[in-house]
Design a protein around this motif. Structure first.
Motif, PDB file in Angstrom:
ATOM      1  N   SER A   1       1.670  10.473  13.364  1.00  0.00           N
ATOM      2  CA  SER A   1       1.845   9.484  12.197  1.00  0.00           C
ATOM      3  C   SER A   1       0.809   8.829  11.390  1.00  0.00           C
ATOM      4  O   SER A   1       0.904   8.320  10.571  1.00  0.00           O
TER       5      SER A   1
ATOM      6  N   THR B   1      -3.158   1.497  11.150  1.00  0.00           N
ATOM      7  CA  THR B   1      -1.870   1.881  10.603  1.00  0.00           C
ATOM      8  C   THR B   1      -2.021   3.128   9.795  1.00  0.00           C
ATOM      9  O   THR B   1      -3.379   3.272   9.271  1.00  0.00           O
ATOM     10  N   ASP B   2      -1.131   3.754   9.268  1.00  0.00           N
ATOM     11  CA  ASP B   2      -0.958   4.763   8.419  1.00  0.00           C
ATOM     12  C   ASP B   2      -1.815   4.463   6.952  1.00  0.00           C
ATOM     13  O   ASP B   2      -1.027   3.683   6.205  1.00  0.00           O
TER      14      ASP B   2
ATOM     15  N   ARG C   1      -1.950   5.770   4.239  1.00  0.00           N
ATOM     16  CA  ARG C   1      -1.278   6.241   3.012  1.00  0.00           C
ATOM     17  C   ARG C   1       0.000   5.111   2.682  1.00  0.00           C
ATOM     18  O   ARG C   1       0.392   5.506   1.659  1.00  0.00           O
ATOM     19  N   LYS C   2       0.264   4.425   3.405  1.00  0.00           N
ATOM     20  CA  LYS C   2       1.238   3.381   3.211  1.00  0.00           C
ATOM     21  C   LYS C   2       0.690   2.308   2.389  1.00  0.00           C
ATOM     22  O   LYS C   2      -0.281   2.147   2.186  1.00  0.00           O
ATOM     23  N   ARG C   3       1.802   1.458   1.971  1.00  0.00           N
ATOM     24  CA  ARG C   3       1.511   0.261   0.926  1.00  0.00           C
ATOM     25  C   ARG C   3       0.502  -0.799   1.770  1.00  0.00           C
ATOM     26  O   ARG C   3      -0.090  -1.319   1.265  1.00  0.00           O
TER      27      ARG C   3
END
Length: 291
Positions: free
Chosen positions: A50, A93-94, A96-98
């Protein structure tokens, strides 16, 4: 001397995208053979499929000798350093996320009773493709048992049983640090954008249990009741940079930069705050001459 190795599993397996483990040994010494630092470090990083990450690490420090005080005062001595350990763990956390979160915590302890704990949190928010904001906070609580204070002529000490020409003074130091970094970027249009960086910073140090180094290259100390001045301190600083970029014509750009530098230092010996500031505004104009 540095030696180490690592193992990296590049192919995905189970819930993981990759794994990386490193182990290193460091040994630093002077040309005269005095060992300045010895440590064993390890780090492990795991990325999930993820794109979330978790990692941990640690360090074992072995007894050695510190010569930093020689650069602070020519009459100082080298002093021993105690063995100890440190460890840390982080999570991400990822990216690529906002919303991206990066919490971490580190801590450690020395053989003589020193300790430290450092919680950290980094957060990045990208609500749109044109605006981003990040904050990084670090709170440092540190107890040093053999903190260098100063070197005094023998006659400057009220009471001491040693007969050397100079007294090499150390103490325990309870220190706290609060450091926050703020960053923001806002692209209003292809021609106009703003960037911001701000860093409020606070620190304080409380010296106590003063002692005199008895023998060079050791941790042998003789207790002192007091010294002629109070080395306690407090720091409150605010620094920042604010940038506006405007491309008012094709290839021609105006930059406005404001620098904030507000520094405040409290000396317990002087009993007062000392404040300095150097706020400044810069304008830069580029003009593209077309033939």
């Amino acid at each position: 001397v540095r030696a180490g190795g690592g193992v990296r599993k590049q192919d995905p397996w189970g819930p993981f995208r990759f794994n990386n483990l490193t182990l290193r040994y460091f040994h630093y010494a002077r040309s005269d053979g005095i060992t300045l630092s010895r440590s064993i470090d390890w780090n492990i990083i795991n990325m999930f499929k993820s794109f979330w990450m978790i990692g941990a690490g640690g360090q074992i420090s072995l007894p050695s000798t510190d010569d930093d005080d020689l650069f602070k005062n020519p009459n100082a001595w080298m002093v021993g350093t105690a063995s100890g350990w440190a460890t840390w763990i982080f999570f991400s956390t990822d990216p690529r996320k906002r919303l991206v979160l990066n919490p971490a915590i580190a801590g450690g302890r020395s053989e003589t009773g020193g300790s430290a704990i450092i919680p950290m949190l980094s957060m990045t928010v990208n609500p749109t493709d044109y605006f981003s904001f990040s904050i990084e906070s670090r709170f440092w609580s540190d107890l040093e048992m053999e903190e260098y204070v100063t070197v005094l002529p023998r006659g400057a000490l009220p009471i001491s049983s040693l007969d050397t020409d100079y007294a090499r003074i150390y103490s325990s130091l309870n220190q706290s640090v609060k450091n926050i970094s703020l960053r923001a970027s806002w692209t209003i249009s292809p021609d106009l954008s703003f960037q911001l960086f701000a860093q409020p910073f606070q620190a304080g140090g409380d010296y106590y249990d003063f002692k005199e180094l008895v023998k060079e290259k050791t941790l042998d100390f003789e207790p002192l009741q007091s010294i002629p001045y109070d080395p306690d301190f407090k720091i409150r600083n605010n620094v920042g940079t604010f940038v506006m970029r405007w491309e008012y014509s094709l290839g021609s750009t105006l930059y406005a930069v404001y620098n904030l530098n507000d520094s405040n230092y409290y000396s317990a010996a002087a009993g007062e705050w000392i404040s300095t500031g150097s706020n400044s505004l810069f304008l830069k104009l580029n003009y593209w001459f077309q033939p």
